[in-house]
Design a protein around this motif. Structure first.
Motif, PDB file in Angstrom:
ATOM      1  N   ARG A   1       4.678  35.095  86.783  1.00  0.00           N
ATOM      2  CA  ARG A   1       3.435  34.953  87.877  1.00  0.00           C
ATOM      3  C   ARG A   1       3.601  37.080  88.086  1.00  0.00           C
ATOM      4  NH1 ARG A   1       5.381  31.446  91.261  1.00  0.00           N
ATOM      5  NH2 ARG A   1       4.303  32.307  93.103  1.00  0.00           N
ATOM      6  N   LEU A   2       4.294  37.004  88.666  1.00  0.00           N
ATOM      7  CA  LEU A   2       4.604  38.250  88.962  1.00  0.00           C
ATOM      8  C   LEU A   2       3.929  39.791  88.323  1.00  0.00           C
ATOM      9  CD1 LEU A   2       5.257  40.624  91.190  1.00  0.00           C
ATOM     10  CD2 LEU A   2       7.869  41.085  90.413  1.00  0.00           C
ATOM     11  N   ARG A   3       4.542  39.183  87.026  1.00  0.00           N
ATOM     12  CA  ARG A   3       3.196  40.362  85.608  1.00  0.00           C
ATOM     13  C   ARG A   3       2.015  40.143  86.007  1.00  0.00           C
ATOM     14  NH1 ARG A   3       1.131  39.961  80.903  1.00  0.00           N
ATOM     15  NH2 ARG A   3       1.532  37.419  80.955  1.00  0.00           N
ATOM     16  N   LEU A   4       2.038  39.263  85.868  1.00  0.00           N
ATOM     17  CA  LEU A   4       0.204  39.029  86.340  1.00  0.00           C
ATOM     18  C   LEU A   4      -0.916  39.601  87.163  1.00  0.00           C
ATOM     19  CD1 LEU A   4      -0.092  35.156  84.736  1.00  0.00           C
ATOM     20  CD2 LEU A   4      -0.322  36.623  82.854  1.00  0.00           C
ATOM     21  N   HIS A   5       0.457  39.228  88.545  1.00  0.00           N
ATOM     22  CA  HIS A   5      -0.513  39.700  89.577  1.00  0.00           C
ATOM     23  C   HIS A   5      -0.344  41.687  88.923  1.00  0.00           C
ATOM     24  CE1 HIS A   5      -1.843  39.896  93.173  1.00  0.00           C
ATOM     25  NE2 HIS A   5      -0.508  40.911  94.238  1.00  0.00           N
ATOM     26  N   ALA A   6       0.608  41.634  88.857  1.00  0.00           N
ATOM     27  CA  ALA A   6       1.154  43.201  88.887  1.00  0.00           C
ATOM     28  C   ALA A   6      -0.055  43.924  87.723  1.00  0.00           C
ATOM     29  CB  ALA A   6       2.554  43.614  88.303  1.00  0.00           C
ATOM     30  N   LEU A   7      -0.452  43.076  87.159  1.00  0.00           N
ATOM     31  CA  LEU A   7      -1.754  43.720  85.797  1.00  0.00           C
ATOM     32  C   LEU A   7      -3.301  44.165  86.824  1.00  0.00           C
ATOM     33  CD1 LEU A   7      -1.681  42.156  82.872  1.00  0.00           C
ATOM     34  CD2 LEU A   7      -1.117  44.168  82.604  1.00  0.00           C
ATOM     35  N   ASP A   8      -3.141  43.009  87.715  1.00  0.00           N
ATOM     36  CA  ASP A   8      -4.374  43.376  88.853  1.00  0.00           C
ATOM     37  C   ASP A   8      -4.280  44.423  89.452  1.00  0.00           C
ATOM     38  OD1 ASP A   8      -5.582  40.979  87.708  1.00  0.00           O
ATOM     39  OD2 ASP A   8      -4.722  39.208  88.712  1.00  0.00           O
ATOM     40  N   LEU A   9      -3.038  44.548  89.938  1.00  0.00           N
ATOM     41  CA  LEU A   9      -2.334  45.737  91.120  1.00  0.00           C
ATOM     42  C   LEU A   9      -3.129  46.790  90.249  1.00  0.00           C
ATOM     43  CD1 LEU A   9      -0.012  44.454  92.948  1.00  0.00           C
ATOM     44  CD2 LEU A   9      -1.710  44.630  93.913  1.00  0.00           C
ATOM     45  N   LEU A  10      -2.358  47.094  88.492  1.00  0.00           N
ATOM     46  CA  LEU A  10      -2.950  48.203  88.497  1.00  0.00           C
ATOM     47  C   LEU A  10      -4.146  48.469  87.915  1.00  0.00           C
ATOM     48  CD1 LEU A  10       0.280  47.731  85.489  1.00  0.00           C
ATOM     49  CD2 LEU A  10      -0.354  50.081  87.632  1.00  0.00           C
TER      50      LEU A  10
ATOM     51  N   ARG B   1      -2.105  39.948 101.247  1.00  0.00           N
ATOM     52  CA  ARG B   1      -1.479  38.251 100.836  1.00  0.00           C
ATOM     53  C   ARG B   1       0.315  37.975 101.429  1.00  0.00           C
ATOM     54  NH1 ARG B   1      -3.101  36.682  96.642  1.00  0.00           N
ATOM     55  NH2 ARG B   1      -4.141  37.958  95.675  1.00  0.00           N
ATOM     56  N   VAL B   2      -0.129  37.088 101.547  1.00  0.00           N
ATOM     57  CA  VAL B   2       1.930  36.579 102.222  1.00  0.00           C
ATOM     58  C   VAL B   2       2.180  35.500 100.478  1.00  0.00           C
ATOM     59  CG1 VAL B   2       0.897  36.797 104.182  1.00  0.00           C
ATOM     60  CG2 VAL B   2       0.332  34.326 103.570  1.00  0.00           C
ATOM     61  N   ARG B   3       1.361  35.827  99.732  1.00  0.00           N
ATOM     62  CA  ARG B   3       2.101  34.403  98.783  1.00  0.00           C
ATOM     63  C   ARG B   3       1.738  35.188  97.330  1.00  0.00           C
ATOM     64  NH1 ARG B   3       3.209  29.286  99.121  1.00  0.00           N
ATOM     65  NH2 ARG B   3       2.713  27.524  97.707  1.00  0.00           N
TER      66      ARG B   3
ATOM     67  N   ASP C   1       2.490  26.720  92.340  1.00  0.00           N
ATOM     68  CA  ASP C   1       2.098  25.316  92.614  1.00  0.00           C
ATOM     69  C   ASP C   1       2.172  24.595  94.055  1.00  0.00           C
ATOM     70  OD1 ASP C   1       4.725  24.431  92.852  1.00  0.00           O
ATOM     71  OD2 ASP C   1       4.728  24.106  90.849  1.00  0.00           O
ATOM     72  N   GLU C   2       1.111  23.902  94.823  1.00  0.00           N
ATOM     73  CA  GLU C   2       1.464  24.047  96.119  1.00  0.00           C
ATOM     74  C   GLU C   2       2.892  23.259  96.487  1.00  0.00           C
ATOM     75  OE1 GLU C   2      -1.325  20.296  96.775  1.00  0.00           O
ATOM     76  OE2 GLU C   2      -2.688  21.662  96.168  1.00  0.00           O
ATOM     77  N   GLU C   3       3.905  22.560  95.743  1.00  0.00           N
ATOM     78  CA  GLU C   3       5.013  22.395  96.507  1.00  0.00           C
ATOM     79  C   GLU C   3       5.841  23.841  96.568  1.00  0.00           C
ATOM     80  OE1 GLU C   3       7.006  19.167  93.209  1.00  0.00           O
ATOM     81  OE2 GLU C   3       5.374  18.040  94.238  1.00  0.00           O
ATOM     82  N   ASP C   4       5.773  24.945  95.840  1.00  0.00           N
ATOM     83  CA  ASP C   4       6.549  26.116  95.685  1.00  0.00           C
ATOM     84  C   ASP C   4       6.137  27.068  97.016  1.00  0.00           C
ATOM     85  OD1 ASP C   4       7.845  27.997  95.995  1.00  0.00           O
ATOM     86  OD2 ASP C   4       7.101  29.075  93.465  1.00  0.00           O
TER      87      ASP C   4
ATOM     88  N   THR D   1      19.564  26.088  84.267  1.00  0.00           N
ATOM     89  CA  THR D   1      19.156  24.718  85.577  1.00  0.00           C
ATOM     90  C   THR D   1      17.959  25.064  85.466  1.00  0.00           C
ATOM     91  OG1 THR D   1      19.668  25.526  87.727  1.00  0.00           O
ATOM     92  CG2 THR D   1      21.088  24.398  86.361  1.00  0.00           C
ATOM     93  N   GLU D   2      17.512  24.162  86.866  1.00  0.00           N
ATOM     94  CA  GLU D   2      15.418  24.612  87.080  1.00  0.00           C
ATOM     95  C   GLU D   2      15.618  26.063  87.947  1.00  0.00           C
ATOM     96  OE1 GLU D   2      15.758  21.483  90.879  1.00  0.00           O
ATOM     97  OE2 GLU D   2      14.852  21.033  88.630  1.00  0.00           O
ATOM     98  N   LYS D   3      16.969  25.953  88.074  1.00  0.00           N
ATOM     99  CA  LYS D   3      16.949  27.725  89.322  1.00  0.00           C
ATOM    100  C   LYS D   3      16.257  28.682  88.437  1.00  0.00           C
ATOM    101  CE  LYS D   3      19.165  25.781  92.634  1.00  0.00           C
ATOM    102  NZ  LYS D   3      20.319  26.100  93.551  1.00  0.00           N
ATOM    103  N   PHE D   4      17.243  28.065  87.072  1.00  0.00           N
ATOM    104  CA  PHE D   4      16.830  29.926  86.241  1.00  0.00           C
ATOM    105  C   PHE D   4      15.164  29.105  85.489  1.00  0.00           C
ATOM    106  CE2 PHE D   4      17.533  32.025  81.617  1.00  0.00           C
ATOM    107  CZ  PHE D   4      17.919  33.382  82.260  1.00  0.00           C
ATOM    108  N   GLY D   5      14.323  28.114  85.676  1.00  0.00           N
ATOM    109  CA  GLY D   5      13.206  28.210  85.035  1.00  0.00           C
ATOM    110  C   GLY D   5      12.563  28.725  86.221  1.00  0.00           C
ATOM    111  N   TYR D   6      12.788  28.580  87.271  1.00  0.00           N
ATOM    112  CA  TYR D   6      11.926  28.750  88.574  1.00  0.00           C
ATOM    113  C   TYR D   6      11.976  30.866  88.295  1.00  0.00           C
ATOM    114  CZ  TYR D   6       9.879  29.503  93.405  1.00  0.00           C
ATOM    115  OH  TYR D   6       9.699  29.941  94.574  1.00  0.00           O
ATOM    116  N   LYS D   7      12.679  30.811  88.001  1.00  0.00           N
ATOM    117  CA  LYS D   7      13.314  32.930  87.986  1.00  0.00           C
ATOM    118  C   LYS D   7      12.757  33.431  87.463  1.00  0.00           C
ATOM    119  CE  LYS D   7      16.576  36.312  88.009  1.00  0.00           C
ATOM    120  NZ  LYS D   7      16.946  36.838  88.745  1.00  0.00           N
TER     121      LYS D   7
END
Length: 259
Positions: free
Chosen positions: A129-138, A79-81, A86-89, A117-123
């Motif tokens: 999102r990474l946490r949820l995907h990491a669960l799937d990988l495990l 995967r590359v994403r 969301d579609e704007e990211d 700022t919104e940059k910290f919220g994005y982080k």
């Protein structure tokens, strides 16, 4: 199998250092971040000249990640994403591939500054999102390595001066807690498994003679799934590459697992 994560801070500017590293260290997998180059502009022939091929997820002027392997040992792109965007990211911050029986992800987390700022919220949203995907990988129950520039300083022991970085997004309580939530799923921090205590830096800022003063911190991490951790042989930081001419501000950071 030696798996390396290396934030290049611009592939075109650091191509001599990249080729040098490939020639001298010959990693089995090299995960790159901040290539800062669109896919069509990547100097791929220089990489091939060093005996490597890659899967790229670039972005003009910003971000960009890749997974390189020797030409005779191709990686299979998964995967590359990161799921959940969301579609704007449109940030190019995640790429995942299979190398033999090992799943390897190269990731570049958002910096998050300035805090509030919104940059910290994005982080923080990206980390979730990474946490949820990491669960799937495990759940796949196979060797997985999450390698990259996480832009998180996990503890005060991972920074030359907690006071100097106290207001930075890299070591805010929310950033650290998000990192721990992923780690506590069952991942092993390869560097801390090898060096349980003391300073192990992977980044030194260009300003104020930080490298010469060894005023660095650790933000480049390799997290191992349980079956990858069972095969852990060694881990470390190739610090000397940070001190070379026109080097990245990050040093290559690596783990070696039984093939």
């Amino acid at each position: 199998m030696k798996i390396v994560t290396y934030n290049l801070n611009g592939i075109r500017a650091r191509m001599p250092r990249l080729v040098e590293y490939l020639d001298e260290r010959k990693p089995d997998v090299l995960c790159l971040q901040e290539i800062k180059c669109a896919d069509e502009s990547i100097p791929i022939e220089d990489v091939r000249g060093a005996g490597y091929e890659g899967h790229w997820h670039g972005q003009k002027g910003f971000n960009g990640v890749a997974v390189l392997t020797p030409a005779g040992r191709p990686a299979k792109l998964r995967r590359v994403r990161l799921p959940g965007a969301d579609e704007e990211d449109l940030h190019s911050r995640y790429i995942e591939a299979e190398v033999g029986d090992v799943v390897v992800a190269s990731l570049y987390l958002p910096n998050g500054n300035p805090v509030g700022t919104e940059k910290f919220g994005y982080k923080l949203a990206w980390l979730e999102r990474l946490r949820l995907h990491a669960l799937d990988l495990l759940a796949e129950e196979r060797p997985v390595v999450l390698a990259g520039d996480w832009n998180v300083i996990p503890t005060d022991e991972d920074v030359f001066s907690p006071r100097a970085m106290a207001h930075d997004a890299l070591m805010q309580p929310e950033s650290r807690a998000a990192f721990r939530r992923i780690l506590h799923q069952g991942w092993t921090d390869a560097i801390r498994a090898r060096f349980p205590e003391g300073p192990v830096w992977t980044f030194w800022d260009y300003t104020a003679g930080c490298f010469q003063r060894d005023a660095g911190f650790r933000i480049d991490h390799l997290l191992l799934s349980p079956s990858a951790a069972d095969r852990l042989l060694d881990a470390g930081v190739d610090k000397d590459y940070r001190g070379r001419e026109k080097a990245s501000d990050h040093a290559p950071t690596w783990v070696e697992i039984e093939d």
